[in-house]
Write a protein that holds these residues in place. Structure first.
Motif, PDB file in Angstrom:
ATOM      1  N   UNK A  28      12.850  -8.719   4.748  1.00  0.00           N
ATOM      2  CA  UNK A  28      13.277  -7.980   3.388  1.00  0.00           C
ATOM      3  C   UNK A  28      13.141  -6.664   3.366  1.00  0.00           C
ATOM      4  N   UNK A  29      13.847  -5.513   2.846  1.00  0.00           N
ATOM      5  CA  UNK A  29      13.822  -4.638   2.812  1.00  0.00           C
ATOM      6  C   UNK A  29      12.942  -3.843   1.685  1.00  0.00           C
ATOM      7  N   UNK A  30      13.536  -1.931   1.300  1.00  0.00           N
ATOM      8  CA  UNK A  30      13.240  -1.418  -0.075  1.00  0.00           C
ATOM      9  C   UNK A  30      13.585  -2.098  -1.250  1.00  0.00           C
ATOM     10  N   UNK A  31      14.866  -2.458  -1.041  1.00  0.00           N
ATOM     11  CA  UNK A  31      16.082  -3.039  -1.930  1.00  0.00           C
ATOM     12  C   UNK A  31      15.715  -3.887  -3.061  1.00  0.00           C
ATOM     13  N   UNK A  32      14.175  -4.794  -1.847  1.00  0.00           N
ATOM     14  CA  UNK A  32      14.690  -6.504  -2.052  1.00  0.00           C
ATOM     15  C   UNK A  32      15.322  -7.253  -1.761  1.00  0.00           C
ATOM     16  N   UNK A  49      12.939   1.240  10.708  1.00  0.00           N
ATOM     17  CA  UNK A  49      12.352   1.226   9.730  1.00  0.00           C
ATOM     18  C   UNK A  49      12.786   2.258   8.525  1.00  0.00           C
ATOM     19  N   UNK A  50      13.202   3.477   9.198  1.00  0.00           N
ATOM     20  CA  UNK A  50      13.448   4.279   8.336  1.00  0.00           C
ATOM     21  C   UNK A  50      14.461   4.447   7.545  1.00  0.00           C
ATOM     22  N   UNK A  58      10.010   5.397  13.402  1.00  0.00           N
ATOM     23  CA  UNK A  58      10.415   4.988  12.525  1.00  0.00           C
ATOM     24  C   UNK A  58      10.628   2.544  13.196  1.00  0.00           C
ATOM     25  N   UNK A  59      10.820   3.055  14.708  1.00  0.00           N
ATOM     26  CA  UNK A  59      10.825   2.139  15.645  1.00  0.00           C
ATOM     27  C   UNK A  59       9.913   0.358  14.773  1.00  0.00           C
ATOM     28  N   UNK A  96       2.268  -1.278   5.145  1.00  0.00           N
ATOM     29  CA  UNK A  96       3.381  -0.763   4.463  1.00  0.00           C
ATOM     30  C   UNK A  96       4.133  -1.769   3.257  1.00  0.00           C
ATOM     31  N   UNK A  97       4.256  -3.291   4.856  1.00  0.00           N
ATOM     32  CA  UNK A  97       5.646  -4.514   4.209  1.00  0.00           C
ATOM     33  C   UNK A  97       5.374  -4.561   2.893  1.00  0.00           C
ATOM     34  N   UNK A  98       6.227  -5.367   2.382  1.00  0.00           N
ATOM     35  CA  UNK A  98       6.061  -5.927   1.167  1.00  0.00           C
ATOM     36  C   UNK A  98       5.506  -6.950   1.232  1.00  0.00           C
TER      37      UNK A  98
END
Length: 500
Positions: free
Chosen positions: A43-47, A74-75, A86-87, A124-126
């Motif tokens: 999953x990304x930050x956009x869900x 990750x960025x 960000x790796x 911080x990962x969902x």
């Protein structure tokens, strides 16, 4: 465990449940079933699920993929991760593997978790946040929370005039009046084969035509399970529905608002409190337990900030308006769809008698119905970040269980009437309200952040990142700016049509 009837081909082939899958199991399935490709999904930050494809070259390469995972930026996936460091690693969770139902190349798909360069879970990962929330709930209270989602969506297709369904009267409609039944049934088959534990599917209220398009609302509801599995099932289901829609030439949307004056799509979440594998939601007489009341208190107390995870764009707040089935006031009740937290009709009385009355030849003992009672949280919608929403609900349950006066807090906010009935205006006026915009939701998250960050569940940078994203919409006065301007409302709906 008898796996003969399980819809997941991996479960049938391996003869074991998904949660027992090992690397050796997946290698064996690949080798003996002609699998040529592995797809990592995360999953990304956009869900939405992201994808990394691997062509299997030999068994050594396959073992390396499954043992080590792979690097990602990750960025580019999360705005709150700095590009200079960000790796990340994405590491497969074997229990989530499923046969890709769409790929012409035989492929196995696996969901992944994020890890840092030090090999530790990315805080911080969902999916890692949800994992922490579940662990802390168990450690602090001795309880587990089971959850399941009601996934509502619209299928948008060319208009067909034969057997038209009545406008906004599509609830549980059958063919030929429901045109999306075949699509829904095929999607359910694919979701179940991918590991989704489906309770049922049906058409929903929303049904209308506009110009040359037919809009039909549907729902797929899942069975309660642990929150991590529930989140995995929901994100895979959304991916399957969208991909199937693209393949069949119809549009699919989970948008909270589809057009002015029509039913929007929610993501209601049912929960049940568990201890040692048994329901702690009801007492021996079938009534809500004191612990369930405390969990409800937590949902109510943190409801304003839970919108930050469950109602994530300005269109969400066009759905959360008075006099609709979507809630606006912070209260709970029995079977009442105007409340935020609803206790649906249970089976505490007459379960055995009903089945024997309908089937006079049946003499079986009454079924154990304790597990069927749930508590429903009704404000989230299709824009939700599923992992963070469920993590937030687990935190809220823990928060309520730790409240000294939790049961009393819940009882004081019980409503047994339709709060939008003019006869009960005084009840409505004494209730607190949910946020009316992303800006207000962000403010409530920041004011209640201690509950989420306690015991290290939500990372402070994650809370800051979620709040910043909501604040960026600048929608504090959106409702007053839009007014009844249908054209501007539709422009906002179109902007967030593919959210979640």
């Amino acid at each position: 465990m008898n796996t003969d009837l399980n819809p997941n081909p991996l479960v049938r082939f391996l003869g074991k449940p998904q949660r027992e899958f090992t690397k050796a199991d997946l290698v064996r399935y690949v080798r003996e079933n002609g699998i040529e490709m592995i797809n990592f999904r995360y999953p990304g930050a956009d869900g939405r699920l992201k994808t990394l494809n691997f062509v299997i070259q030999d068994e050594e390469y396959l073992a390396s993929i499954l043992s080590c995972g792979e690097r990602v930026d990750g960025s580019s996936l999360f705005p709150y991760i700095e590009a200079g460091a960000s790796d990340l690693y994405v590491v497969p969770r074997y229990r989530t593997a499923f046969r890709n139902p769409f790929s012409e190349i035989p492929a196995l798909d696996i969901l992944c978790s994020y890890y840092t360069k030090e090999g530790t879970p990315l805080e911080m990962a969902p999916e890692q946040t949800l994992r922490k929330a579940c662990r802390v709930l168990r450690e602090r209270t001795g309880f587990d929370l089971h959850v399941m989602g009601e996934l509502e969506y619209y299928v948008v297709s060319p208009r067909r005039d034969l057997f038209p369904a009545a406008d906004q009267r599509g609830y549980h409609e059958s063919t030929p009046f429901n045109k999306g039944a075949a699509f829904r049934e095929l999607a359910m088959k694919y979701i179940a084969a991918a590991g989704g534990r489906i309770k049922y599917g049906h058409s929903e209220v929303g049904n209308f035509t506009a110009a040359d398009r037919l809009y039909e609302q549907n729902e797929i509801e899942f069975l309660p399970t642990d929150p991590e599995e529930a989140a995995d099932q929901l994100v895979v289901a959304k991916w399957i529905l969208r991909t199937l829609g693209e393949r069949l030439g119809v549009d699919v949307t989970f948008a909270p608002k589809i057009t002015a004056g029509k039913a929007g799509s929610g993501l209601h979440v049912h929960t049940r409190l568990m201890r040692d594998g048994r329901s702690a939601t009801v007492d021996a007489g079938g009534a809500l337990s004191e612990d369930a009341l405390r969990a409800i208190a937590g949902y109510l107390a943190l409801a304003p900030s839970l919108t930050a995870f469950g109602n994530t764009n300005p269109a969400s707040y066009l759905r959360l308006v008075p006099h609709q089935e979507a809630p606006t006031s912070i209260c709970w009740g029995d079977r009442n769809r105007s409340v935020l937290v609803r206790v649906p009709l249970g089976w505490s009385a007459g379960a055995g008698e009903m089945i024997r009355d309908a089937n006079p030849l049946e003499r079986a003992a009454a079924p154990d119905v304790a597990l069927k009672q749930t508590v429903e949280f009704r404000c989230p919608d299709g824009s939700a970040d599923v992992y963070l929403l469920l993590a937030g609900l687990v935190v809220a349950a823990r928060h309520g269980l730790e409240m000294a006066d939790g049961a009393e807090y819940a009882r004081a906010r019980y409503v047994g009437v339709n709060i939008f009935d003019e006869r009960h205006r005084e009840v409505l006026e004494r209730l607190d309200s949910l946020p009316a915009s992303c800006a207000e939701s962000a403010a409530r998250l920041l004011s209640q952040r201690d509950a989420y960050e306690r015991y290290g569940v939500f990372a402070p940078r994650l809370v800051d990142g979620v709040a910043a994203r909501l604040e960026a919409f600048g929608d504090g006065d959106l409702r007053s700016r839009l007014g009844d301007d249908t054209e501007r409302i539709m422009a906002l709906v179109d902007e967030h049509f593919y959210c979640g």
